[in-house]
Scaffold this motif. Structure first.
Motif, short mmCIF file in Angstrom:
data_model
loop_
_atom_site.label_atom_id
_atom_site.label_comp_id
_atom_site.label_asym_id
_atom_site.label_seq_id
_atom_site.Cartn_x
_atom_site.Cartn_y
_atom_site.Cartn_z
N VAL A 72 0.38 1.52 0.23
CA VAL A 72 0.22 2.42 1.37
C VAL A 72 1.34 2.16 2.37
CG1 VAL A 72 -1.29 3.11 3.27
CG2 VAL A 72 -2.29 2.42 1.08
N ALA A 73 1.98 3.24 2.82
CA ALA A 73 2.97 3.16 3.90
C ALA A 73 2.40 3.87 5.12
CB ALA A 73 4.28 3.82 3.47
N LEU A 74 2.58 3.26 6.27
CA LEU A 74 2.16 3.87 7.53
C LEU A 74 3.37 4.47 8.22
CD1 LEU A 74 -0.23 1.10 8.97
CD2 LEU A 74 -0.81 3.05 7.52
N ASN A 75 3.14 5.56 8.96
CA ASN A 75 4.25 6.15 9.73
C ASN A 75 4.18 5.72 11.19
OD1 ASN A 75 2.15 7.67 10.74
ND2 ASN A 75 2.79 9.57 9.78
N ASP A 76 3.13 5.02 11.57
CA ASP A 76 2.96 4.55 12.94
C ASP A 76 2.54 3.08 12.87
OD1 ASP A 76 2.33 4.01 15.57
OD2 ASP A 76 0.86 5.64 15.77
N LYS A 100 -1.19 -7.19 3.25
CA LYS A 100 -0.05 -6.68 4.01
C LYS A 100 1.18 -7.24 3.30
CE LYS A 100 1.76 -6.13 8.60
NZ LYS A 100 1.57 -6.36 10.02
N ILE A 101 2.12 -6.37 2.95
CA ILE A 101 3.24 -6.77 2.11
C ILE A 101 4.58 -6.38 2.74
CG2 ILE A 101 1.88 -6.65 -0.01
CD1 ILE A 101 3.17 -3.91 -0.59
N THR A 102 5.64 -6.92 2.18
CA THR A 102 6.99 -6.52 2.58
C THR A 102 7.49 -5.47 1.60
OG1 THR A 102 8.02 -8.23 1.21
CG2 THR A 102 7.48 -8.83 3.50
N GLY A 103 8.56 -4.82 1.96
CA GLY A 103 9.16 -3.85 1.05
C GLY A 103 8.97 -2.43 1.54
N GLU A 104 9.05 -1.51 0.62
CA GLU A 104 8.99 -0.08 0.92
C GLU A 104 7.63 0.34 1.48
OE1 GLU A 104 9.51 4.13 -1.52
OE2 GLU A 104 10.14 2.26 -2.45
N TYR A 105 6.58 -0.33 1.04
CA TYR A 105 5.22 -0.02 1.49
C TYR A 105 4.72 -1.14 2.40
CZ TYR A 105 5.24 3.80 -1.81
OH TYR A 105 5.54 4.96 -2.47
N ASP A 106 3.70 -0.83 3.19
CA ASP A 106 3.17 -1.79 4.15
C ASP A 106 1.98 -2.59 3.61
OD1 ASP A 106 4.92 -1.00 6.34
OD2 ASP A 106 3.78 0.87 6.33
N TYR A 107 1.21 -1.98 2.71
CA TYR A 107 -0.02 -2.60 2.21
C TYR A 107 -0.15 -2.35 0.71
CZ TYR A 107 -1.28 -2.77 7.11
OH TYR A 107 -1.27 -3.03 8.45
N GLN A 108 -0.80 -3.29 0.05
CA GLN A 108 -1.21 -3.09 -1.34
C GLN A 108 -2.71 -3.33 -1.39
OE1 GLN A 108 0.50 -5.42 -4.60
NE2 GLN A 108 0.31 -3.56 -5.83
N LEU A 109 -3.42 -2.36 -1.97
CA LEU A 109 -4.86 -2.41 -2.06
C LEU A 109 -5.28 -2.45 -3.52
CD1 LEU A 109 -5.60 0.54 0.42
CD2 LEU A 109 -5.23 -1.87 0.98
N LYS A 110 -6.24 -3.30 -3.83
CA LYS A 110 -6.86 -3.26 -5.15
C LYS A 110 -8.17 -2.51 -4.95
CE LYS A 110 -8.53 -6.08 -8.95
NZ LYS A 110 -8.81 -7.46 -9.39
N VAL A 111 -8.35 -1.43 -5.71
CA VAL A 111 -9.50 -0.55 -5.51
C VAL A 111 -10.28 -0.41 -6.82
CG1 VAL A 111 -8.32 0.71 -3.67
CG2 VAL A 111 -8.21 1.57 -6.01
#
Length: 157
Positions: A72-76, A100-111
Motif C-alpha cells: 500500500v502506498a499513501l499519497n498523504d 511499515k516498509i521502505t521502498g516504493e510502497y509504504d506498507y505491506q499487509l498479509k491478508v
C-alpha cells in the motif's frame, strides 16, 4: 537486556517449535536441570525475548482459504492521515500482519479471505481508505517457511 548464551538459544529454539514444552521436557532436551530451565525461561520472558504463548490456528480452521500480500502506498503522509490509516488496518480483521516498509510502497499487509471474491472485496475496501493512492497484490500460493528466526552462529532458529 542481558546477553543470552547457547542454552538460552536452545530454549528459544525449542519453544518456538513447541510452546507447550514443560520445563522438565526442556531440561531433558538441553541437559540442564528443570529448575535452571525454569529460571532461564522466566528470565527470557522478563527480558522480552519471549513475547507470549499462543495456539497458531490453521486458516482452514477459520474458514479462510486465500491469503495475499498487499503493498500500500499513501499519497498523504501527514500525522493525521497516517494515524487514520493505522486505525483502519487495526480494525480490519482480514489483515493478519501489517508492516511499515521502505521502498516504493509504504506498507505491506498479509491478508486472508474466505475466497477470491472475499479477497477482491477486501482490496476494494483497502483502496477506499482515505489517503491510499496505490495498492499492489500478490496471492500466496504456498507457505514455504514462516515464523522462523535463524541464528547464524549456531544454526538454531
Amino acid at each position: 537486556m542481558n546477553a543470552i548464551d547457547n542454552y538460552d538459544c536452545q530454549i528459544l529454539s525449542l519453544l518456538q517449535r513447541n510452546g507447550r514444552l514443560t520445563n522438565q521436557e526442556l531440561s531433558q532436551l538441553i541437559g540442564l536441570s528443570t529448575s535452571q530451565c525454569s529460571r532461564r525461561r522466566i528470565a527470557l520472558e522478563q527480558q522480552g525475548y519471549i513475547e507470549g504463548y499462543q495456539a497458531r490456528l490453521a486458516l482452514k480452521a477459520q474458514k479462510l482459504q486465500v491469503q495475499g500480500l498487499v503493498e500500500v502506498a499513501l499519497n498523504d503522509h501527514s500525522p493525521d492521515a497516517v494515524e487514520y490509516f493505522h486505525q483502519q488496518i487495526h480494525c480490519n480483521n482480514a489483515i493478519l500482519d501489517a508492516y511499515k516498509i521502505t521502498g516504493e510502497y509504504d506498507y505491506q499487509l498479509k491478508v486472508a479471505a474466505s475466497d477470491l471474491n472475499g479477497l477482491n472485496q477486501l482490496l476494494t475496501t483497502l483502496s477506499g481508505y482515505q489517503g491510499v493512492s496505490q495498492i499492489k497484490t500478490a496471492v500466496i500460493l504456498d507457505r514455504l517457511k514462516e515464523n522462523q528466526i535463524v541464528n547464524e552462529e549456531n544454526n538454531l532458529p
